[in-house]
Structures are given as structure tokens and as C-alpha cells.
Design a protein around this motif. Sequence first.
Motif, PDB file in Angstrom:
ATOM      1  N   CYS A  45      45.865  45.939  48.790  1.00  0.00           N
ATOM      2  CA  CYS A  45      44.764  46.694  48.159  1.00  0.00           C
ATOM      3  C   CYS A  45      43.601  46.879  49.129  1.00  0.00           C
ATOM      4  O   CYS A  45      43.593  46.312  50.220  1.00  0.00           O
ATOM      5  CB  CYS A  45      44.320  46.002  46.883  1.00  0.00           C
TER       6      CYS A  45
ATOM      7  N   SER B 245      49.770  40.834  48.610  1.00  0.00           N
ATOM      8  CA  SER B 245      50.488  40.865  47.332  1.00  0.00           C
ATOM      9  C   SER B 245      50.018  41.967  46.402  1.00  0.00           C
ATOM     10  O   SER B 245      50.711  42.347  45.463  1.00  0.00           O
ATOM     11  CB  SER B 245      50.309  39.510  46.637  1.00  0.00           C
TER      12      SER B 245
ATOM     13  N   ASN C 245      40.005  37.095  51.631  1.00  0.00           N
ATOM     14  CA  ASN C 245      40.874  37.385  50.489  1.00  0.00           C
ATOM     15  C   ASN C 245      42.131  38.142  50.930  1.00  0.00           C
ATOM     16  O   ASN C 245      43.246  37.873  50.458  1.00  0.00           O
ATOM     17  CB  ASN C 245      40.130  38.215  49.439  1.00  0.00           C
TER      18      ASN C 245
ATOM     19  N   GLY D 197      36.688  31.222  42.618  1.00  0.00           N
ATOM     20  CA  GLY D 197      36.545  32.456  41.824  1.00  0.00           C
ATOM     21  C   GLY D 197      35.137  33.008  41.824  1.00  0.00           C
ATOM     22  O   GLY D 197      34.757  33.782  40.953  1.00  0.00           O
TER      23      GLY D 197
HETATM   24  P1  ADP Z   1      38.705  33.120  45.090  1.00  0.00           P
HETATM   25  O1  ADP Z   1      39.057  33.720  46.399  1.00  0.00           O
HETATM   26  O2  ADP Z   1      38.033  31.814  45.189  1.00  0.00           O
HETATM   27  O3  ADP Z   1      39.827  33.087  44.114  1.00  0.00           O
HETATM   28  P2  ADP Z   1      37.419  35.618  44.637  1.00  0.00           P
HETATM   29  O4  ADP Z   1      36.358  35.973  43.672  1.00  0.00           O
HETATM   30  O5  ADP Z   1      37.148  35.955  46.051  1.00  0.00           O
HETATM   31  O6  ADP Z   1      37.661  34.047  44.430  1.00  0.00           O
HETATM   32  O7  ADP Z   1      38.751  36.269  44.164  1.00  0.00           O
HETATM   33  C1  ADP Z   1      39.130  36.230  42.845  1.00  0.00           C
HETATM   34  C2  ADP Z   1      40.566  36.580  42.650  1.00  0.00           C
HETATM   35  O8  ADP Z   1      40.828  37.946  42.924  1.00  0.00           O
HETATM   36  C3  ADP Z   1      41.465  35.874  43.567  1.00  0.00           C
HETATM   37  O9  ADP Z   1      41.841  34.597  43.066  1.00  0.00           O
HETATM   38  C4  ADP Z   1      42.658  36.797  43.617  1.00  0.00           C
HETATM   39  O10 ADP Z   1      43.550  36.566  42.523  1.00  0.00           O
HETATM   40  C5  ADP Z   1      42.092  38.152  43.472  1.00  0.00           C
HETATM   41  N1  ADP Z   1      41.990  38.842  44.764  1.00  0.00           N
HETATM   42  C6  ADP Z   1      40.891  38.967  45.508  1.00  0.00           C
HETATM   43  N2  ADP Z   1      41.114  39.673  46.621  1.00  0.00           N
HETATM   44  C7  ADP Z   1      42.432  40.004  46.587  1.00  0.00           C
HETATM   45  C8  ADP Z   1      43.270  40.740  47.482  1.00  0.00           C
HETATM   46  N3  ADP Z   1      42.866  41.280  48.624  1.00  0.00           N
HETATM   47  N4  ADP Z   1      44.569  40.870  47.103  1.00  0.00           N
HETATM   48  C9  ADP Z   1      45.016  40.332  45.944  1.00  0.00           C
HETATM   49  N5  ADP Z   1      44.275  39.629  45.105  1.00  0.00           N
HETATM   50  C10 ADP Z   1      42.982  39.461  45.401  1.00  0.00           C
END
Ligand code: ADP
Length: 614
Positions: free
Chosen positions: A588, A537, A498, A560
Motif C-alpha cells: 500500500c 502484505s 510500517n 498502535g
Molecule cells: P503499530 O505500527 O504500532 O501497529 P501504527 O499506528 O503505525 O501502529 O499501525 C497500525 C496498524 O496499521 C498496524 O498494526 C498495521 O496493521 C497497519 N499498517 C500500518 N502500515 C501498514 C502497511 N504499510 N502495510 C500494512 N499494514 C499497515
Amino acid sequence: MPAYSGVRRLLGAVLFLLATLAPARAAPTDEPDTVRIGVLAFLGADATIGEWSPVLRRLQDALPGRTVSLVQLDHAGLRDAAAAGDIDFLITNPGHYVELEAELGASRILTLDPGPTRTPERAIGSAVIVKAGNDRLRTLDDLRGKRVAVVSTEVFGGFQTIWRELAAQDIDPQRDFAELKPVGLPMTRVFEAVARGEADAGIVRSCLLESREEWRRGFTVLGARSESDFPCATSTRLYPDWPLATLRHTPTALAKEVTLALLAMSTARDGMEWAVPADYQAVHEMFRELQIGPYAYLREPTLMVLAERYWRWIAAFALLLAAWILYTVRVEHLVHARTAELRAALAAREALEARIRANQEQADHLARLSVLGELSGTLAHELNQPLATIVNYAQSLVRRSDNGRLTDDAVREASSEIAGQAERAAGILGRIRGFAKKRAAVRERVAPAALASEAVALFRGMLANAPEVSIDDTLPAGAIVEVDPLQIQQVLLNLLKNGYDAARGLPRERQRLAIRIGEGAGESAGHACIAVRDRGSGLDATARERLFEPFFTTKPDGLGLGLSICRTIAEAHRGRLTVDGTGEGPGCEFILSLPLGPSASAPPESRTDHAADR
Ligand code: ADP
């Protein structure tokens, strides 16, 4: 009536003593010329002597040279004298005779002949007398609750015969009379007791009433039966007259002489007559019915008697027992049924749990495959590089060989490069295979830094241009967590992916990822915290709110599911997964906290700084 019989026995002994002390009767019985006849005194001593004196006279005449004496005794005295051999013959009432017959072998040789108006077989009965004019007493049943005078409860004609009639009407004298009053011998006392009003009724031998004019006038007979060939009023059936019996020790010749002498008596000459022995079966029947005398043993409680007597208790007990058995059987049945139900429910629950576990494992597996799938886009490229290098070195070796320029140094260099590249490719594939394999959940004691290193190696092995990942471990030496290593690696891999996704397209500097491992504080005290930080981001308000929701994604090809699965895994390890977007700089930080286990005995390196770049 045992106390009463004891008194009678004592009285008998005294009478017998008096009789034997009298000069005329002092001769011992073993003297052949002495004949002693025991008689039951039922009218009192004088009356008895008067009654039997014809016998005495007749025998004295018939047995010259021998002394014949009459010994008057009561029931017990007569029995004792017979048992002791102190008398050669006895004259007694039919009931007493039947008892002595059974007990001492007394054997009747004659039965008194009551004269022309009665037969020897039907000579004796009992009369229940009440004062003449007493209208309240008419039948034997009227005797319930009354006072009744008797000579004693042992006398035959004065009690036992009437007892049989009462028993036939279910009247128990002991139980149903207000009083059973023994007045003793002579029997005239019974008349006196009734006359004086000391008793409501009295029991006497039949024909006694008729023997005196005053009694005939003053008394009437209760429940009188009509018996043919019997001149007196009787309240009972009739029984044979008194017998004269020998005893076991009585010489046969003497018995014969006595029999012949007495059979020769006649009422006209002697005032009494004897007949051949009568049948005493009627007396036996009476005793059997009353269960007394020789039949007293019938009263001993047999099972049947006990059952009859206590049937209510037995029935109640049987009912209770049956109820208890029914209750026990029912409880047993219920317990069995409930146990079976419980077992079935447990089995169903276990099956369900097994299915859930299998599904969970399947889901975990799919989740891991999904992470791998997302990273594998670049896997082919990543593997391509070592393979191309290997091909290059191999071709270069072939060319040099063809040109004749193959030196040992060149072979060594090319071979070691080929081996190095092959090992790198094998390492990548090995990790992926290990991560992707399907297996049941486990718990292992492992240092958090080791988990992080392995996850980073896997992460970087799958990416062509993998960003740098630093690991900073500040946990004390030997700190370990008890976890399923693959699941925790899955969480870390997700977080790294992520972070990588969030910084894609940003300058290389922003793509760097950092892992900090340390002991938590506050809420997370006692936990190892593994924080994965990116400079990507960052999170907007919506993303922060819905981050851990299943199917929340902002990526065009995202599922997700990653973070929601990661949180489930953290909670299954009694840990937490949180996000902190307020740290320094952009991007983050996700923090995985896991409870620290008891320290390992062999401490690993206390602090590790990795620029994991394998
Ligand atoms: P996916 O990666 O398939 O979207 P996740 O559950 O791992 O599913 O993440 C869900 C959402 O959380 C992501 O689509 C993203 O918008 C946000 N997200 C997760 N980790 C981060 C991160 N490190 N920085 C910014 N946004 C994040």
C-alpha cells in the motif's frame, strides 16, 4: 419700583426748578443771609406750605436780616437738592431721613414733637383703611389677592411701615396683592380711591384718618394694634416723628441758631413744637428687615442667599452629581473586577496552553523515542559492524608491527578504513541523537526531498539489513514547505518502518520501499505530496477502516499509536495523511500532503533520483 422712582425724580426736579424760580426764593444758597429749608411735600404743595409755615415764621423772626425760605420737594427732588447743596436744612419723613443720613450725611438736630398725646419717639405709624362695614377684610392676611391703594411705594408712613408688618406675615405686596395701586400725592387720594371702589383697601399715615370727621365715619382701620400712648388707630408699630436735619455744608453757627429758635416754639403759640432729636434706631431696624434704603445691599445675592433661593435646584443637582459619581464608581469597580477576572482567565488559559504545549512536546518526544525504540533492536548490531572492523584493522596494525611487516601503505590503508568506519558509526549516532532530542516545535522552510533523504538516512542507519529506499522528486525547483523538520521526519520514519514491517519475511525484492515526491492535484492542489510505497502484505478491510485509530495494531509488539500521531502531525501542519491501497501491485501507499510555501529564491536541484544508501 425703579420706573416709578424715575418719575418721582423728574417730578422732584420740576418742583425744585419752580421753587428756585419763585422771586422770594431766587437768592442763591451761598449768600450768607439766605436760609433754605427743603421739606418733603406729602399732603400736596399748598397743604405742605400750610403745615410748615409756623417754622418759616419762627425762623424769619429769629434770624432777622436773613431770608428764610421753604422749598417743597418730593423724595427725589429733596435728595438732589441736598446733594447739590441747594438747601441748608431739610425736613422729611423718618425713612427718607435715614436714607439721606446714610447717603449724604444728613444729621438730625430736632424731631417734631407731636404734642401732648404722643411722644416724638412713637409718633408715626400706618393705617390700612377699608370702607366702613367691609366685613370681608378684617386682618392684614385678608389683603392677599386684593387691590391696595398707596401714595407711592417710597413713602414711609403710607407704605414702608406696613410693608414691614406684611413681610413679618410672609406677605409680599408685589407678589400677593392683586394690585398695588400708586395714586400719588396728596394722601387724600388714597381715601378717594377706596371710597370709589378703585381699591379694596388703602394705606395712609396713622392719625390722618382721625383728622377728618368724614373719614372717621366712612373708613375703618384693618388689623388695628393697641399701642399705648398713641391716640390714633394704627396697623403698624410706631416710629419717631419727622426730623429736621442739617447737611454737611450747613454752617454750625446757623445750625445752632436754628435749633435754638425752633426749640423755643410751642404748640400753644406757634401751632407746633420741636423736641431734641429722637432715636431713629427703629427705622434702621425696619429698613434692615426689609433690606431697603441703606440696607438694600443685603439683597445682593450672597452665597447663602443664592443657596436659600435655589436650594431645590442645588439639591437636585447634588443628587444627580452623587448618582453620577456612584454610577461612575460602580462602573469603574465593575470594569476593574471584570478586567481582573479576564486577566485571571487569560493567565489560566495561557498556563493551560503552556501545559498542553509541554505535554504535546513530551508526547512528540515520546513518540519519536518510541519509533527509535522499535528500530533500535538492530541498532547494536548495526553499530557492532563498524566497531568490529575498527578493532580488526587496529589489531592487524599491531600484529604487523610486531612482525616487522608494517609498511606505510598498510598503515595508510588501515587508518583510512578505521576513520571511515568510525565516521559511519558517529553518523548513525548523531542522527539518532538529533532525532531523539527534546525541544520546542519550530517552523522551517525546507525542501520536501531533503526531509525525505534525512528520514531515509536515519531509517537505514538503524537497520542491519535495511531495505533499499528510492526517492523520486518531481517537484519544481525551489518548492519548499514550512514545517517542523523533526516532526515530518518522524512521520516519514513511521511510514518507512510500517512498510518495512509489512514486508518482513518476504523476498528481498518485495522489501524495497519507494518515496515519490510531487505536487498534488484536485483536493491536494498547492500541496507537496510525499508518498511512501511498500510491496508488503497490504491492508485488509478492517485495517483500512481502523488504521488511524489510536491503539489499533495488528503487531504483537505494536502500540498502535504511530499512524494516529502521524495524522495529528500532518493536520497540525495544515496537511493530510491518507492511505491508498489500490495502487499497482501488492502493498500500500501512504501519502503525506503538506501546503507548499512561497518558492525559495535559490532553487535546489530540479529533480533528484536517490538510491539513498548512506
Ligand atoms: P503499530 O505500527 O504500532 O501497529 P501504527 O499506528 O503505525 O501502529 O499501525 C497500525 C496498524 O496499521 C498496524 O498494526 C498495521 O496493521 C497497519 N499498517 C500500518 N502500515 C501498514 C502497511 N504499510 N502495510 C500494512 N499494514 C499497515
